[in-house]
Design a protein around this motif. Structure first.
Motif, PDB file in Angstrom:
ATOM      1  N   PRO A 104       0.909  -1.296   0.086  1.00 47.94           N
ATOM      2  CA  PRO A 104       0.082  -0.127   0.010  1.00 47.94           C
ATOM      3  C   PRO A 104       0.832   1.338  -0.180  1.00 47.94           C
ATOM      4  N   ARG A 105       0.636   2.283  -0.914  1.00 48.03           N
ATOM      5  CA  ARG A 105       1.265   3.486  -0.983  1.00 48.03           C
ATOM      6  C   ARG A 105       0.628   4.480  -1.561  1.00 48.03           C
ATOM      7  N   ARG A 106       0.976   5.571  -1.248  1.00 45.92           N
ATOM      8  CA  ARG A 106       0.611   6.745  -2.179  1.00 45.92           C
ATOM      9  C   ARG A 106       1.836   7.208  -2.997  1.00 45.92           C
ATOM     10  N   ALA A 107       1.170   7.742  -4.222  1.00 41.05           N
ATOM     11  CA  ALA A 107       2.168   8.210  -5.468  1.00 41.05           C
ATOM     12  C   ALA A 107       1.735   9.419  -5.974  1.00 41.05           C
ATOM     13  N   VAL A 116       6.709   8.324  -4.001  1.00 41.20           N
ATOM     14  CA  VAL A 116       6.221   7.426  -3.402  1.00 41.20           C
ATOM     15  C   VAL A 116       6.259   7.325  -1.687  1.00 41.20           C
ATOM     16  N   GLN A 117       5.003   6.942  -1.099  1.00 37.45           N
ATOM     17  CA  GLN A 117       5.071   7.004   0.223  1.00 37.45           C
ATOM     18  C   GLN A 117       4.349   5.534   0.605  1.00 37.45           C
ATOM     19  N   ALA A 118       5.228   4.571   1.142  1.00 37.93           N
ATOM     20  CA  ALA A 118       4.632   3.479   1.352  1.00 37.93           C
ATOM     21  C   ALA A 118       4.426   3.148   2.837  1.00 37.93           C
ATOM     22  N   GLU A 119       3.183   2.309   3.239  1.00 41.75           N
ATOM     23  CA  GLU A 119       3.330   2.106   4.766  1.00 41.75           C
ATOM     24  C   GLU A 119       4.464   1.849   5.456  1.00 41.75           C
ATOM     25  N   PRO A 120       4.726   2.313   6.702  1.00 41.45           N
ATOM     26  CA  PRO A 120       3.477   2.920   7.501  1.00 41.45           C
ATOM     27  C   PRO A 120       3.536   4.526   7.142  1.00 41.45           C
TER      28      PRO A 120
END
Length: 131
Positions: A104-107, A116-120
């Motif tokens: 799970p990530r934000r892009a 890209v920001q992945a969990e956590p």
């Protein structure tokens, strides 16, 4: 030029958006054309085979699309802009620095970069198309 007159088929949602300076780049749902919108209301549209990308980076005539549907969630697709289309040049996987898939990530795309920001969700990684 009005967006409705720019030949953008089926503009219902914007999956990938990039703003660089005063220019916006987008891949709208459902046909996912690659669209450039400039402040003078000039709009260019390229046909595009990449579906479902969540982020896009632009550097000159090169583009990179991050994400997709199903098994293409971790796709990093590269292409070159021609007069009328985005021509695919390479496809790889988006991985973290330790070579793991991000899960799970934000892009987010800005200019030549995809952040890209992945969990956590505590740190951002950067893919830079200009490198």
């Amino acid at each position: 030029m009005e967006l409705a007159c720019a030949g953008i088929p089926g503009l219902f949602d914007c999956y990938a958006l990039n703003v660089s300076g005063t220019t916006a780049w987008a891949c709208p749902y459902t046909d996912f054309p690659f669209v450039e919108i400039r402040p003078d209301r000039h709009v260019r549209v390229w046909s595009n085979q990449v579906r479902g990308a969540k982020a896009v980076a632009v550097h000159g005539e090169r583009v990179a699309f991050c994400g997709g549907y199903g098994e293409e969630l971790d796709r990093l697709a590269h292409g070159e802009l021609t007069e009328t289309s985005v021509e695919p040049t390479d496809v790889g996987l988006l991985t973290l620095p330790d070579c793991r898939l991000p899960g799970p990530r934000r892009a987010v795309g800005r200019g030549s970069r995809i952040y890209v920001q992945a969990e956590p969700f505590t740190a951002w990684g950067v893919f830079d198309l200009s490198s």
